[in-house]
Design an enzyme around this catalytic site. Structure first.
Site, PDB file in Angstrom:
ATOM      1  N   ASP A  67       0.570  -1.443   0.186  1.00  0.00           N
ATOM      2  CA  ASP A  67       0.134   0.030   0.016  1.00  0.00           C
ATOM      3  C   ASP A  67       0.774   1.404   0.027  1.00  0.00           C
ATOM      4  OD1 ASP A  67      -2.878  -0.860   0.301  1.00  0.00           O
ATOM      5  OD2 ASP A  67      -2.244  -2.010   1.795  1.00  0.00           O
ATOM      6  N   GLU A  72       0.134   9.624   1.430  1.00  0.00           N
ATOM      7  CA  GLU A  72      -0.425  10.410   2.428  1.00  0.00           C
ATOM      8  C   GLU A  72      -0.465   9.965   3.721  1.00  0.00           C
ATOM      9  OE1 GLU A  72      -4.033  12.897   1.746  1.00  0.00           O
ATOM     10  OE2 GLU A  72      -4.863  11.207   2.138  1.00  0.00           O
ATOM     11  N   ARG A  92       1.182  -1.558   7.250  1.00  0.00           N
ATOM     12  CA  ARG A  92       1.677  -0.413   6.643  1.00  0.00           C
ATOM     13  C   ARG A  92       2.597   0.465   7.668  1.00  0.00           C
ATOM     14  NH1 ARG A  92      -2.475   3.414   3.558  1.00  0.00           N
ATOM     15  NH2 ARG A  92      -0.178   3.875   2.874  1.00  0.00           N
ATOM     16  N   ARG A 138      -8.433   3.569  12.109  1.00  0.00           N
ATOM     17  CA  ARG A 138      -6.899   3.722  11.904  1.00  0.00           C
ATOM     18  C   ARG A 138      -6.344   4.989  12.629  1.00  0.00           C
ATOM     19  NH1 ARG A 138      -5.224   1.862   6.574  1.00  0.00           N
ATOM     20  NH2 ARG A 138      -6.899  -0.018   6.292  1.00  0.00           N
ATOM     21  N   HIS A 169     -11.033   6.743   5.738  1.00  0.00           N
ATOM     22  CA  HIS A 169     -10.579   7.842   6.171  1.00  0.00           C
ATOM     23  C   HIS A 169     -11.419   9.167   6.331  1.00  0.00           C
ATOM     24  CE1 HIS A 169      -6.673   5.755   5.038  1.00  0.00           C
ATOM     25  NE2 HIS A 169      -6.483   6.110   6.450  1.00  0.00           N
ATOM     26  N   CYS A 256      -4.754  10.437  -1.539  1.00  0.00           N
ATOM     27  CA  CYS A 256      -3.715   9.398  -0.757  1.00  0.00           C
ATOM     28  C   CYS A 256      -2.447   9.284  -1.726  1.00  0.00           C
ATOM     29  CB  CYS A 256      -4.362   7.983  -0.883  1.00  0.00           C
ATOM     30  SG  CYS A 256      -6.371   8.059  -0.747  1.00  0.00           S
TER      31      CYS A 256
HETATM   32  C1  CIR Z   1      -5.066   1.182   2.972  1.00  0.00           C
HETATM   33  O1  CIR Z   1      -6.244   0.614   3.338  1.00  0.00           O
HETATM   34  O2  CIR Z   1      -4.487   1.486   3.692  1.00  0.00           O
HETATM   35  C2  CIR Z   1      -5.178   1.519   1.478  1.00  0.00           C
HETATM   36  N1  CIR Z   1      -5.377   0.376   0.757  1.00  0.00           N
HETATM   37  C3  CIR Z   1      -5.770   2.532   1.120  1.00  0.00           C
HETATM   38  C4  CIR Z   1      -5.352   3.976   1.696  1.00  0.00           C
HETATM   39  C5  CIR Z   1      -6.015   5.103   1.313  1.00  0.00           C
HETATM   40  N2  CIR Z   1      -5.457   6.258   1.719  1.00  0.00           N
HETATM   41  C6  CIR Z   1      -6.002   7.353   2.087  1.00  0.00           C
HETATM   42  O3  CIR Z   1      -7.313   7.298   2.008  1.00  0.00           O
HETATM   43  N3  CIR Z   1      -5.462   8.368   2.625  1.00  0.00           N
END
Ligand code: CIR
Length: 267
Positions: A67, A72, A92, A138, A169, A256
């Site tokens: 990821d 971001e 992550r 998160r 988010h 992101c």
């Molecule tokens: C995640 O679940 O962390 C990634 N697949 C997607 C992250 C998207 N990021 C964001 O909205 N800032």
């Protein structure tokens, strides 16, 4: 704060998606993104950022972190400083070390969020007057408390809000159009968290369009949301539509895939 610093940026950082992007986290059991198609989308995104006048650094793909194209989330660049966050998804968390290394080549001030909680950058909206941060699966209160100490030291007020449980988010449901104007989905508008701002509500049925970004004179909008595009153009914004079909398969979008900032700019 300098209100225009919330959408005028001299620089951006992005990271190429790797082949391992097929292993990225997603809510549910949707299809894998295509690494080649994702790379093409990413290249178009980077070109669009460059066309706004920003100097864009594109970091190498990190195959160990599927990821990591979503740069971001492991950092917040604000008021001339880079803050290395603590992403709330276990797969992550390790993205913070390579991000610290990359931002240390650009920023004089790189600050680590201390231990004790978690914050994803996707939960943070920087407006012309404050930082709004949404508590989510998160981003927790302990992480936000640590972040607040840092941002207070940088002279930027921080206000805690709630990320609706149905979205990943906070910024999945909103984006900044200019220092005083926010584009947001109906549930976020109704929550009252943007009271005092000028708010443009996302047309019903086009909710994924809410994750838009303003970069210098452009608003980047996900392709495929004609009513939103027309609405924003009718309000005088210059809109560039970009495909994020592959990123969307991993619950990602326009905000992101870059960190946008002006290094050395104080609040
Ligand atoms: C995640 O679940 O962390 C990634 N697949 C997607 C992250 C998207 N990021 C964001 O909205 N800032």
């Amino acid at each position: 704060m300098n209100p225009e610093a919330s959408y005028r940026f001299s620089h951006a950082v992005a990271r190429k998606p790797g082949k391992s992007v097929t292993q990225g986290i997603r809510d549910g059991a949707g299809p894998d993104p295509s690494p080649d198609a994702f790379l093409r989308e990413h290249q178009a995104y980077v070109e669009a950022l460059r066309a706004t006048g920003a100097e864009v650094t594109v970091l190498d793909a990190l195959e160990d972190f599927p990821d990591s194209v979503f740069v971001e989330d492991p950092a917040l660049c604000v008021a001339g400083a880079a803050i290395i966050l603590r992403p709330g998804a276990a797969t992550r968390f390790g993205e913070r070390d390579p991000m610290r290394e990359a931002l240390a080549t650009i920023f004089d001030q790189v600050i680590d969020l201390p231990e004790g909680g978690y914050v994803d950058g996707g939960d943070i909206l920087v407006t012309g007057r404050e930082i709004l941060i949404g508590l989510s699966a998160r981003t927790d209160e302990a992480g936000v408390a640590q972040l607040e100490k840092i941002t207070a030291g940088l002279g930027v007020p921080l206000r805690i809000v709630q990320t609706p449980p149905e979205i990943l988010h906070f910024k999945t449901g909103c984006g900044l159009l200019d220092a005083e104007t926010i584009f947001a989905t109906a549930p976020l508008v109704r929550s009252g968290c943007f009271d005092g701002y000028r708010v443009i509500e996302c047309p019903a049925g086009e909710e994924p369009a809410a994750n838009l970004i303003r970069v210098n004179d452009q608003v980047f909008l996900a392709k495929g949301f004609p009513r939103t595009a027309e609405l924003l153009r009718s309000q005088g914004y210059t809109v560039t539509e970009l495909s994020v079909a592959e990123a969307a398969k991993l619950d990602g979008g326009l905000s992101c895939m870059s960190l946008r900032f002006t290094p050395g700019a104080s609040s």
